[in-house]
Design a protein around this motif. Structure first.
Motif, PDB file in Angstrom:
ATOM      1  N   ALA A 114     132.431  93.771  95.947  1.00 24.29           N
ATOM      2  CA  ALA A 114     131.270  94.173  95.206  1.00 24.29           C
ATOM      3  C   ALA A 114     130.617  95.251  95.985  1.00 24.29           C
ATOM      4  O   ALA A 114     129.605  96.142  95.726  1.00 24.29           O
ATOM      5  CB  ALA A 114     130.294  92.952  95.129  1.00 24.29           C
ATOM      6  N   ALA A 115     130.732  95.230  97.471  1.00 23.67           N
ATOM      7  CA  ALA A 115     129.789  96.051  98.453  1.00 23.67           C
ATOM      8  C   ALA A 115     130.541  97.643  98.471  1.00 23.67           C
ATOM      9  O   ALA A 115     130.213  98.379  99.179  1.00 23.67           O
ATOM     10  CB  ALA A 115     129.863  95.556  99.760  1.00 23.67           C
ATOM     11  N   THR A 116     131.797  97.693  97.565  1.00 20.82           N
ATOM     12  CA  THR A 116     132.381  99.156  97.717  1.00 20.82           C
ATOM     13  C   THR A 116     131.598 100.486  97.540  1.00 20.82           C
ATOM     14  O   THR A 116     131.778 101.264  98.413  1.00 20.82           O
ATOM     15  CB  THR A 116     133.509  99.176  96.642  1.00 20.82           C
ATOM     16  N   PRO A 117     130.643 100.175  96.573  1.00 21.84           N
ATOM     17  CA  PRO A 117     129.751 101.481  96.406  1.00 21.84           C
ATOM     18  C   PRO A 117     128.765 101.723  97.653  1.00 21.84           C
ATOM     19  O   PRO A 117     128.551 102.978  98.101  1.00 21.84           O
ATOM     20  CB  PRO A 117     128.647 101.052  95.196  1.00 21.84           C
ATOM     21  N   LEU A 118     128.352 100.904  98.400  1.00 18.01           N
ATOM     22  CA  LEU A 118     127.667 100.700  99.647  1.00 18.01           C
ATOM     23  C   LEU A 118     128.563 101.368 100.771  1.00 18.01           C
ATOM     24  O   LEU A 118     128.048 102.290 101.232  1.00 18.01           O
ATOM     25  CB  LEU A 118     127.056  99.450 100.011  1.00 18.01           C
ATOM     26  N   PHE A 119     129.764 101.080 100.689  1.00 21.33           N
ATOM     27  CA  PHE A 119     130.664 101.599 101.905  1.00 21.33           C
ATOM     28  C   PHE A 119     130.890 103.162 101.524  1.00 21.33           C
ATOM     29  O   PHE A 119     130.708 104.242 102.504  1.00 21.33           O
ATOM     30  CB  PHE A 119     132.086 100.973 101.789  1.00 21.33           C
ATOM     31  N   LEU A 120     131.252 103.322 100.295  1.00 19.65           N
ATOM     32  CA  LEU A 120     131.627 104.972  99.927  1.00 19.65           C
ATOM     33  C   LEU A 120     130.563 105.665  99.782  1.00 19.65           C
ATOM     34  O   LEU A 120     130.528 106.763 100.434  1.00 19.65           O
ATOM     35  CB  LEU A 120     132.366 104.748  98.593  1.00 19.65           C
ATOM     36  N   PHE A 121     129.340 105.405  99.381  1.00 19.05           N
ATOM     37  CA  PHE A 121     128.179 106.171  99.380  1.00 19.05           C
ATOM     38  C   PHE A 121     127.458 106.119 100.867  1.00 19.05           C
ATOM     39  O   PHE A 121     126.582 107.066 101.084  1.00 19.05           O
ATOM     40  CB  PHE A 121     127.092 105.660  98.449  1.00 19.05           C
ATOM     41  N   GLY A 122     127.896 105.298 101.826  1.00 15.77           N
ATOM     42  CA  GLY A 122     127.502 105.673 103.068  1.00 15.77           C
ATOM     43  C   GLY A 122     127.788 106.906 103.592  1.00 15.77           C
ATOM     44  O   GLY A 122     127.283 107.250 104.772  1.00 15.77           O
ATOM     45  N   ALA A 123     128.876 107.442 103.030  1.00 14.25           N
ATOM     46  CA  ALA A 123     129.280 108.872 103.604  1.00 14.25           C
ATOM     47  C   ALA A 123     128.012 110.069 103.634  1.00 14.25           C
ATOM     48  O   ALA A 123     128.144 110.884 104.047  1.00 14.25           O
ATOM     49  CB  ALA A 123     130.444 109.271 102.805  1.00 14.25           C
ATOM     50  N   VAL A 124     126.998 109.653 102.880  1.00 12.14           N
ATOM     51  CA  VAL A 124     125.959 110.535 102.900  1.00 12.14           C
ATOM     52  C   VAL A 124     125.390 110.677 104.150  1.00 12.14           C
ATOM     53  O   VAL A 124     124.609 111.700 104.485  1.00 12.14           O
ATOM     54  CB  VAL A 124     124.867 110.276 101.713  1.00 12.14           C
ATOM     55  N   GLY A 125     125.559 109.856 105.190  1.00 11.43           N
ATOM     56  CA  GLY A 125     125.172 109.668 106.562  1.00 11.43           C
ATOM     57  C   GLY A 125     125.583 111.130 107.370  1.00 11.43           C
ATOM     58  O   GLY A 125     125.016 111.472 108.220  1.00 11.43           O
ATOM     59  N   ALA A 140     123.659 103.357  94.645  1.00 11.44           N
ATOM     60  CA  ALA A 140     125.020 102.587  95.450  1.00 11.44           C
ATOM     61  C   ALA A 140     124.367 100.739  95.297  1.00 11.44           C
ATOM     62  O   ALA A 140     125.386  99.918  94.875  1.00 11.44           O
ATOM     63  CB  ALA A 140     124.934 102.941  96.793  1.00 11.44           C
ATOM     64  N   VAL A 141     123.227 100.601  95.737  1.00 11.74           N
ATOM     65  CA  VAL A 141     122.817  99.190  95.511  1.00 11.74           C
ATOM     66  C   VAL A 141     122.641  98.697  94.186  1.00 11.74           C
ATOM     67  O   VAL A 141     123.289  97.522  94.033  1.00 11.74           O
ATOM     68  CB  VAL A 141     121.410  98.894  96.362  1.00 11.74           C
ATOM     69  N   CYS A 142     122.366  99.530  93.270  1.00 12.11           N
ATOM     70  CA  CYS A 142     122.511  99.180  91.850  1.00 12.11           C
ATOM     71  C   CYS A 142     123.641  98.907  91.388  1.00 12.11           C
ATOM     72  O   CYS A 142     124.084  97.828  90.729  1.00 12.11           O
ATOM     73  CB  CYS A 142     121.758 100.124  90.952  1.00 12.11           C
ATOM     74  N   TRP A 143     124.704  99.650  91.709  1.00  7.05           N
ATOM     75  CA  TRP A 143     125.995  99.572  91.322  1.00  7.05           C
ATOM     76  C   TRP A 143     126.892  98.353  91.939  1.00  7.05           C
ATOM     77  O   TRP A 143     127.367  97.665  91.434  1.00  7.05           O
ATOM     78  CB  TRP A 143     127.004 100.955  91.698  1.00  7.05           C
ATOM     79  N   ALA A 144     126.371  98.102  93.283  1.00  2.13           N
ATOM     80  CA  ALA A 144     126.774  96.668  93.917  1.00  2.13           C
ATOM     81  C   ALA A 144     126.626  95.543  93.136  1.00  2.13           C
ATOM     82  O   ALA A 144     127.256  94.626  93.074  1.00  2.13           O
ATOM     83  CB  ALA A 144     126.669  96.816  95.436  1.00  2.13           C
ATOM     84  N   VAL A 145     125.211  95.498  92.715  1.00  2.32           N
ATOM     85  CA  VAL A 145     124.732  94.424  92.163  1.00  2.32           C
ATOM     86  C   VAL A 145     125.397  94.419  90.974  1.00  2.32           C
ATOM     87  O   VAL A 145     125.761  93.061  90.470  1.00  2.32           O
ATOM     88  CB  VAL A 145     123.026  94.568  91.913  1.00  2.32           C
ATOM     89  N   TYR A 146     125.452  95.420  90.160  1.00  2.00           N
ATOM     90  CA  TYR A 146     126.222  95.256  88.792  1.00  2.00           C
ATOM     91  C   TYR A 146     127.774  94.821  89.116  1.00  2.00           C
ATOM     92  O   TYR A 146     128.033  93.878  88.303  1.00  2.00           O
ATOM     93  CB  TYR A 146     126.241  96.604  88.295  1.00  2.00           C
ATOM     94  N   LEU A 147     128.321  95.212  90.099  1.00  2.00           N
ATOM     95  CA  LEU A 147     129.605  94.457  90.375  1.00  2.00           C
ATOM     96  C   LEU A 147     129.597  93.082  90.867  1.00  2.00           C
ATOM     97  O   LEU A 147     130.640  92.400  90.453  1.00  2.00           O
ATOM     98  CB  LEU A 147     130.216  95.588  91.399  1.00  2.00           C
ATOM     99  N   MET A 148     128.649  92.858  91.344  1.00  2.00           N
ATOM    100  CA  MET A 148     128.313  91.176  91.858  1.00  2.00           C
ATOM    101  C   MET A 148     128.531  90.357  90.358  1.00  2.00           C
ATOM    102  O   MET A 148     129.063  89.271  90.176  1.00  2.00           O
ATOM    103  CB  MET A 148     127.638  91.034  92.765  1.00  2.00           C
ATOM    104  N   TYR A 149     127.553  90.931  89.670  1.00  2.00           N
ATOM    105  CA  TYR A 149     127.114  90.136  88.547  1.00  2.00           C
ATOM    106  C   TYR A 149     128.484  90.236  87.521  1.00  2.00           C
ATOM    107  O   TYR A 149     128.670  89.346  86.644  1.00  2.00           O
ATOM    108  CB  TYR A 149     125.971  90.582  87.689  1.00  2.00           C
ATOM    109  N   LEU A 150     129.219  91.363  87.456  1.00  2.00           N
ATOM    110  CA  LEU A 150     130.354  91.490  86.758  1.00  2.00           C
ATOM    111  C   LEU A 150     131.363  90.818  87.290  1.00  2.00           C
ATOM    112  O   LEU A 150     132.278  90.077  86.366  1.00  2.00           O
ATOM    113  CB  LEU A 150     130.758  92.917  86.442  1.00  2.00           C
ATOM    114  N   GLY A 151     131.702  90.728  88.514  1.00  4.13           N
ATOM    115  CA  GLY A 151     132.866  90.070  89.065  1.00  4.13           C
ATOM    116  C   GLY A 151     133.181  88.692  89.266  1.00  4.13           C
ATOM    117  O   GLY A 151     134.044  87.945  89.121  1.00  4.13           O
ATOM    118  N   ILE A 152     131.815  88.054  89.893  1.00  4.20           N
ATOM    119  CA  ILE A 152     131.894  86.661  89.881  1.00  4.20           C
ATOM    120  C   ILE A 152     132.433  85.747  88.754  1.00  4.20           C
ATOM    121  O   ILE A 152     133.132  84.800  88.839  1.00  4.20           O
ATOM    122  CB  ILE A 152     130.584  86.018  90.349  1.00  4.20           C
ATOM    123  N   PRO A 153     131.925  85.932  87.452  1.00  6.22           N
ATOM    124  CA  PRO A 153     132.545  85.079  86.514  1.00  6.22           C
ATOM    125  C   PRO A 153     133.969  85.294  86.174  1.00  6.22           C
ATOM    126  O   PRO A 153     134.785  84.587  85.780  1.00  6.22           O
ATOM    127  CB  PRO A 153     131.715  85.628  85.326  1.00  6.22           C
TER     128      PRO A 153
END
Length: 199
Positions: A114-125, A140-153
Motif C-alpha cells: 500500500a505504501a508503494t506510491p510513497l516509495f516511488l514518488f519519494g524520488a521527487v527528492g 502519493a498519500v491519497c493513492w496509498a490510502v486508496y490502495l489500503m482501503y482497496l487491498g485489505i478486503p
C-alpha cells in the motif's frame, strides 16, 4: 516484485487479487520489498539536499552538509521500514476482530504494498521544489490510502463493509505512528541528528 509495484499503480484491484493468491512462502519472500523500495526516497533526498538544495521564494539555495544528510537519510530509511513493520503487526493483530486470517508477514506485505506510491514518488527528492514536492506528496498519500482501503478486503478475504472498518482502524494506527515520529524527530534532534547546513 517489480510486477507488484507497477501493477498497484495501473491496475490495483487485479494486482491485489494476484497478491491474495500468493503462497505463504511467496509472502515471506516479499518481506524484502520495503527494504528495497525504501532506498528510493532516502537516496533521492540525500542527493537533493546535498547537491541541489532548496530555496524559499527567490532566496539562495540551502543545502545540508553531506555528513548531516547521511545521518538523517539513514534514519529516514530505517524509520520507513520500522513503521511499515509496526503497521503490518497491527494489521495482523486486528485481523481476528474483523474475521480475517493473517500472519505478521501478511500484515507487513499489505502495509508495504500500500505504501508503494510513497516509495516511488519519494524520488521527487532528487530535485527539491517545495510546492511541487508537497503536491506530489499529497497525491502519493491519497493513492496509498486508496490502495489500503482497496487491498485489505481483497487480501484478507473479508466483505468490503468489514474491510472498510478494518482499513479505517489501520489508518488510525498509522496516524498515531505519524505523531510518534514527529515527537521522535524532535528528540533525535536533541541527540545530534539535527540538520547541519552548508555556508
Amino acid at each position: 516484485m517489480i510486477q507488484h509495484t507497477f501493477g498497484l499503480l495501473v491496475k490495483p484491484s487485479s494486482q491485489w487479487k494476484t497478491v491474495s493468491e500468493l503462497s505463504d512462502s511467496s509472502f515471506k519472500t516479499l518481506l524484502i520489498y520495503p527494504w528495497i523500495l525504501a532506498i528510493i526516497p532516502a537516496v533521492a533526498w540525500y542527493w537533493g539536499t546535498t547537491h541541489v538544495g532548496w530555496a524559499v521564494g527567490d532566496g539562495e539555495h540551502i543545502k545540508l552538509t553531506k555528513d548531516s544528510a547521511m545521518t538523517i537519510c539513514v534514519l529516514f530509511y530505517l524509520t520507513q521500514v520500522v513503521c511499515l513493520a509496526a503497521i503490518g503487526y497491527f494489521i495482523h493483530w486486528m485481523s481476528d476482530t474483523y474475521g480475517a486470517e493473517s500472519t505478521i508477514a501478511k500484515g507487513i506485505i499489505i502495509a508495504s504494498l500500500a505504501a508503494t506510491p510513497l516509495f516511488l514518488f519519494g524520488a521527487v527528492g532528487f530535485y527539491p521544489i517545495l510546492w511541487l514536492d508537497l503536491l506530489i506528496g499529497i497525491v502519493a498519500v491519497c493513492w496509498a490510502v486508496y490502495l489500503m482501503y482497496l487491498g485489505i478486503p481483497i487480501v484478507m478475504n473479508i466483505p468490503e463493509e468489514r474491510g472498510f472498518l478494518f482499513s479505517s482502524a489501520v489508518m488510525g494506527v498509522a496516524m498515531v505512528i505519524l505523531i510518534c515520529l514527529m515527537v521522535g524527530a524532535v528528540i533525535l534532534w536533541d541527540f545530534g541528528a539535527a540538520p547541519s547546513f552548508t555556508d
